[in-house]
Design an enzyme around this catalytic site. Structure first.
Site, short mmCIF file in Angstrom:
data_model
loop_
_atom_site.label_atom_id
_atom_site.label_comp_id
_atom_site.label_asym_id
_atom_site.label_seq_id
_atom_site.Cartn_x
_atom_site.Cartn_y
_atom_site.Cartn_z
N LYS A 29 0.83 -1.20 0.00
CA LYS A 29 0.00 0.00 0.00
C LYS A 29 0.87 1.27 0.00
O LYS A 29 2.08 1.18 0.21
CB LYS A 29 -0.92 -0.04 1.23
CG LYS A 29 -1.94 -1.17 1.18
CD LYS A 29 -2.86 -1.08 2.38
CE LYS A 29 -3.99 -2.09 2.32
NZ LYS A 29 -4.94 -1.94 3.44
N ARG B 27 2.76 -5.86 9.81
CA ARG B 27 1.97 -4.75 10.37
C ARG B 27 2.38 -4.44 11.81
O ARG B 27 2.38 -3.28 12.23
CB ARG B 27 0.48 -5.08 10.27
CG ARG B 27 -0.05 -4.98 8.84
CD ARG B 27 -1.42 -5.59 8.69
NE ARG B 27 -2.02 -5.31 7.39
CZ ARG B 27 -3.15 -5.86 6.96
NH1 ARG B 27 -3.79 -6.74 7.72
NH2 ARG B 27 -3.63 -5.55 5.77
N ARG C 102 -1.14 -14.07 4.80
CA ARG C 102 -1.94 -13.35 5.80
C ARG C 102 -1.24 -13.39 7.16
O ARG C 102 -1.25 -12.41 7.91
CB ARG C 102 -3.34 -13.96 5.95
CG ARG C 102 -4.23 -13.80 4.75
CD ARG C 102 -4.92 -12.47 4.66
NE ARG C 102 -5.91 -12.23 5.69
CZ ARG C 102 -6.75 -11.20 5.68
NH1 ARG C 102 -6.71 -10.32 4.68
NH2 ARG C 102 -7.60 -11.01 6.64
N HIS D 9 -1.91 -5.18 1.51
CA HIS D 9 -3.17 -5.93 1.38
C HIS D 9 -2.82 -7.35 0.98
O HIS D 9 -1.95 -7.57 0.15
CB HIS D 9 -4.05 -5.30 0.29
CG HIS D 9 -5.10 -6.26 -0.18
ND1 HIS D 9 -6.30 -6.41 0.49
CD2 HIS D 9 -5.12 -7.15 -1.21
CE1 HIS D 9 -7.02 -7.34 -0.12
NE2 HIS D 9 -6.33 -7.80 -1.16
P1 TYD Z 1 -10.50 -5.67 6.29
O1 TYD Z 1 -10.96 -6.42 5.09
O2 TYD Z 1 -11.29 -5.80 7.55
O3 TYD Z 1 -8.98 -6.04 6.66
P2 TYD Z 1 -7.75 -6.71 5.88
O4 TYD Z 1 -7.15 -5.64 5.01
O5 TYD Z 1 -6.81 -7.13 6.98
O6 TYD Z 1 -8.29 -7.88 5.09
O7 TYD Z 1 -10.44 -4.11 5.97
C1 TYD Z 1 -10.00 -3.64 4.71
C2 TYD Z 1 -9.22 -2.37 4.93
O8 TYD Z 1 -10.06 -1.37 5.47
C3 TYD Z 1 -8.06 -2.47 5.91
O9 TYD Z 1 -6.91 -3.04 5.36
C4 TYD Z 1 -7.88 -1.03 6.30
C5 TYD Z 1 -9.28 -0.45 6.22
N1 TYD Z 1 -9.87 -0.27 7.57
C6 TYD Z 1 -9.93 1.00 8.10
O10 TYD Z 1 -9.49 1.96 7.46
N2 TYD Z 1 -10.48 1.19 9.34
C7 TYD Z 1 -10.96 0.14 10.06
O11 TYD Z 1 -11.46 0.35 11.19
C8 TYD Z 1 -10.87 -1.19 9.51
C9 TYD Z 1 -11.36 -2.38 10.29
C10 TYD Z 1 -10.33 -1.34 8.25
#
Ligand code: TYD
Length: 194
Positions: free
Chosen positions: A14, A140, A123, A163
């Site tokens: 990202k 992270r 992951r 991501h």
């Molecule tokens: P999510 O699919 O829950 O997580 P991941 O990327 O670990 O699969 O969320 C997608 C993206 O949304 C996450 O990478 C960052 C953003 N996000 C926020 O900006 N604020 C938040 O509170 C959450 C839960 C996610």
């Protein structure tokens, strides 16, 4: 069924990962765990491409809103004050919008990663969504301290460096979206494939 050793997943570095100079470090951590980079490119995405990347179904958006709602609850912040609503779907839509804008704020690095249980492995190496809660030893957890409390207050997405696809089905969809067909380069890793 495909050989589980050849599972494919999609990882995207990202804007904060690129701007913190973590491209090499992230690739190193993947290769160190015997995962193979089989396609790789830096590019500037369009808003439309990012908008297509993140799911648009209400279930996914409401889930995002629900997580945000939980953050508000945990830290005693009023969703109405912060978001102008306490409806999870509406909150999810706002966060999704911040996320899309953040993802076009710098070039990204996209890659296809192959290896044993690649989806779960990647992951695990990337770590959980919220850097303030991610364990040390994950990308992270080691390289970001961002928190949803701060991100929400600043009306922006959580910056969590990378991501990674959540399921093999999502990986197949994302690989096709970002690379099209036949992007995978086949080669044998010394000590891994032979
Ligand atoms: P999510 O699919 O829950 O997580 P991941 O990327 O670990 O699969 O969320 C997608 C993206 O949304 C996450 O990478 C960052 C953003 N996000 C926020 O900006 N604020 C938040 O509170 C959450 C839960 C996610």
């Amino acid at each position: 069924m495909k050989n589980p050793k050849e599972e494919l997943t999609y990882l995207m570095i990202k804007p904060d990962g690129v701007r913190k100079g973590l491209i090499g470090e992230i690739i190193r951590r993947l290769e160190q765990r015997d995962l193979k980079i089989v396609a790789l490119e830096m590019f500037q995405p369009t808003l439309e491409q990012i908008d297509e990347h993140y799911p648009k179904d209400e279930t996914w958006i409401a889930r995002l809103g629900q997580k945000t709602f939980k953050t508000c609850e945990k830290y005693n912040v009023s969703p109405k004050d912060e978001f102008g609503t306490d409806n999870e779907l509406e909150m999810g839509k706002l966060v999704r919008g911040w996320l899309v804008n953040y993802m076009v704020s710098a070039p990204l690095v996209k890659m296809i990663v192959q290896g044993t249980h690649a989806v779960d492995m990647v992951r695990k190496i990337v770590g959980p969504t919220l850097p303030n809660l991610a364990e040390m030893g994950t990308i992270r957890g080691d390289f970001s301290v961002d928190s949803p409390l701060i991100a929400n207050a600043e009306h922006r997405a959580v910056m969590n460096l990378a991501h990674a696809s959540e399921t093999p089905e999502e990986a197949a969809h994302e690989i096709e979206h970002w690379f099209g067909k036949d992007a995978v380069h086949a080669y044998k890793r010394f000590g891994v494939d032979e």
